[in-house]
Design a protein around this motif. Structure first.
Motif, mmCIF file in Angstrom:
data_model
loop_
_atom_site.group_PDB
_atom_site.id
_atom_site.type_symbol
_atom_site.label_atom_id
_atom_site.label_comp_id
_atom_site.label_asym_id
_atom_site.label_seq_id
_atom_site.Cartn_x
_atom_site.Cartn_y
_atom_site.Cartn_z
ATOM 1 N N ASP A 19 -16.766 0.792 -5.806
ATOM 2 C CA ASP A 19 -16.228 -0.567 -5.721
ATOM 3 C C ASP A 19 -14.706 -0.486 -5.655
ATOM 4 N N LEU A 20 -14.152 -0.965 -4.582
ATOM 5 C CA LEU A 20 -12.702 -0.886 -4.395
ATOM 6 C C LEU A 20 -11.924 -1.741 -5.388
ATOM 7 N N SER A 21 -12.608 -2.649 -6.059
ATOM 8 C CA SER A 21 -11.903 -3.484 -7.038
ATOM 9 C C SER A 21 -11.717 -2.770 -8.377
ATOM 10 N N THR A 22 -12.502 -1.709 -8.613
ATOM 11 C CA THR A 22 -12.419 -1.020 -9.901
ATOM 12 C C THR A 22 -12.148 0.474 -9.791
ATOM 13 N N ASP A 25 -8.539 2.222 -10.141
ATOM 14 C CA ASP A 25 -8.025 2.307 -11.508
ATOM 15 C C ASP A 25 -8.635 3.487 -12.248
ATOM 16 N N ARG A 50 -14.331 0.019 6.116
ATOM 17 C CA ARG A 50 -14.470 0.290 4.687
ATOM 18 C C ARG A 50 -13.837 1.638 4.330
ATOM 19 N N LYS A 53 -10.026 1.211 4.307
ATOM 20 C CA LYS A 53 -9.524 0.523 3.115
ATOM 21 C C LYS A 53 -9.535 1.441 1.900
ATOM 22 N N ALA A 57 -6.212 2.853 -0.256
ATOM 23 C CA ALA A 57 -6.076 2.694 -1.708
ATOM 24 C C ALA A 57 -5.865 4.034 -2.396
#
Length: 208
Positions: A19-22, A25, A50, A53, A57
């Motif tokens: 998941d790129l949102s988590t 980190d 995908r 992206k 990141a």
């Protein structure tokens, strides 16, 4: 490697899906807590957008920390996405062409299963490193493992850096530490609740 007393370096491999949102980190926490030599983007998806992206990141994280970032298989994306190289999964078959296409400065790695012959050939054709695995028992694939003896032989006879990866645990890491240059670590940490803490535990196993 030339000096068996050298401590192997850590080569982090991403999960095949994240998941790129988590995940960035989680990766940043690992890079900040434990010294890492290289990261491999190993997404299973064939969705170019995908992958791009994810690469953007991770590149921001790795390059800010002077850590190399390579991509699994997708040779044509290396230059376009500003990556440091590619990890090939077809043993020695593509090494010569990819080395010519990407140039001498790119990292070209080759996964060779448990084949001594494929590893030697990949090294002769210009691979910067050869990866053997899985080193731990697995029901995936054909069940063959890269045994300790292979790494013992390689470290004595071959100068091309070698990566041990696949189904690692602390005991395997302790036994392989004198005979490998890198440990390729992936689900061993990403499937835990605290990847950075688990990575630190595996690092301690390298130190005895």
């Amino acid at each position: 490697m030339s000096d068996a007393q050298d401590t192997p370096q850590i080569y982090l491999i991403t999960p095949t899906e994240f998941d790129l949102s988590t995940f960035p980190d989680q990766m940043a926490a690992c890079l900040d807590s434990t010294e890492v030599a290289c990261v491999r983007l190993a997404l299973a998806t064939q969705d170019e957008g995908r992958i791009a992206k994810a690469a953007d990141a991770l590149r921001e994280l790795t390059h800010a920390r002077d850590v190399a970032l390579v991509i699994d298989t997708h040779i044509l994306m290396v230059e376009r996405l500003g990556l440091d190289g590619v990890h090939l999964t077809d043993a020695a078959r593509s090494v010569k062409k990819v080395r010519k296409d990407l140039g001498d400065d790119a990292i070209v790695g080759s996964y060779c299963g448990n084949s001594r012959h494929d590893g030697m050939t990949a090294g002769e054709l210009g691979a910067d490193y050869v990866s053997f695995g899985p080193v731990g028992a697995s029901t995936l694939g054909d069940g063959r493992q890269a045994e300790l003896e292979l790494f013992e032989w390689w470290s004595l006879m071959i100068e091309v850096p070698v990566v041990a990866e696949g189904m690692l645990n602390a005991d395997l890491i302790r036994s392989l530490t004198p005979h490998t240059d890198f440990f390729g670590i992936s689900d061993e940490i990403w499937q835990s609740e605290n990847p950075a803490s688990t990575l630190a535990e595996l690092r301690r196993a390298m130190l005895g």
